[in-house]
Scaffold this motif. Structure first.
Motif, short mmCIF file in Angstrom:
data_model
loop_
_atom_site.label_atom_id
_atom_site.label_comp_id
_atom_site.label_asym_id
_atom_site.label_seq_id
_atom_site.Cartn_x
_atom_site.Cartn_y
_atom_site.Cartn_z
N GLY A 127 0.83 -1.19 0.00
CA GLY A 127 0.00 0.00 0.00
C GLY A 127 0.86 1.24 0.00
N ARG A 143 -3.20 8.87 9.53
CA ARG A 143 -3.04 7.41 9.43
C ARG A 143 -4.41 6.73 9.33
NH1 ARG A 143 2.07 5.78 10.37
NH2 ARG A 143 3.49 7.35 11.17
N ALA A 188 -5.74 7.28 5.84
CA ALA A 188 -5.05 6.41 4.90
C ALA A 188 -5.54 4.97 5.00
CB ALA A 188 -3.54 6.48 5.12
N ALA A 189 -5.80 4.51 6.20
CA ALA A 189 -6.30 3.14 6.37
C ALA A 189 -7.68 2.98 5.75
CB ALA A 189 -6.34 2.79 7.86
N GLU A 208 -7.15 3.75 1.42
CA GLU A 208 -5.83 3.33 0.94
C GLU A 208 -5.67 3.50 -0.57
OE1 GLU A 208 -3.47 -0.79 0.74
OE2 GLU A 208 -3.98 -0.14 2.77
#
Length: 170
Positions: A22, A34, A37-38, A41
């Protein structure tokens, strides 16, 4: 949405290898970045490819807010270089978009991408090399398709040290 938008413009994310499952998240990314982004993705990875190889994800902002997301501002770092992209999350045609990144309060010294875009504005870049760091300002503007109203009118930025960003400027 960003992946579809990027694919429509013949820009695609490279196939991930086992070692690269990723997007690369910067050690400077905050917990909220974060988490974004998770949850997003594919968008983070696709936008990073627009900046170019080696850029690490630092932050993303749903604009004007998470409840009414007309665009997403993606921010990446590579060494002492910063890169930003404003992704168009509106349905339909092109919107006028104006994305700028510049040092401190010097818009004339910065990078700008402006026009009617259905996918994204950018990338815009700025070198962050400075002894002791400096503030890089980012502005993002998006109008409705008719050009009669602002959907996004955002200004913010980051303070950089010589090698990495720290907290937002404003």
């Amino acid at each position: 949405m960003a992946v579809a938008a990027l694919a429509a413009t013949c820009v695609s994310a490279p196939a991930a290898t086992a070692a690269e499952a990723g997007p690369v998240i910067s050690s400077e990314a905050k917990a909220s970045a974060r988490a974004f982004a998770a949850e997003n993705e594919a968008e983070v990875f696709a936008s990073a490819t627009v900046c170019g190889t080696g850029y690490e994800f630092v932050d993303a902002k749903a604009l004007p807010n998470a409840d009414k997301r007309y665009g997403t501002l993606f921010f990446y770092m590579k060494g002492n270089s910063a890169c930003a992209i404003l992704d168009n999350n509106t349905p339909g045609g092109a919107n006028f978009m104006d994305l700028r990144m510049y040092p401190g309060d010097s818009p004339s010294a910065g990078d700008r991408d402006s026009g009617d875009f259905s996918s994204y504005a950018g990338p815009v870049r700025s070198s962050t090399e400075a002894v002791g760091g400096r503030c890089v300002t980012i502005t993002a503007l998006m109008k409705n398709e008719a050009g009669t109203a602002n959907l996004i009118n955002w200004k913010g930025g980051y303070v950089f040290t010589v090698s990495s960003p720290s907290s937002p400027c404003a």
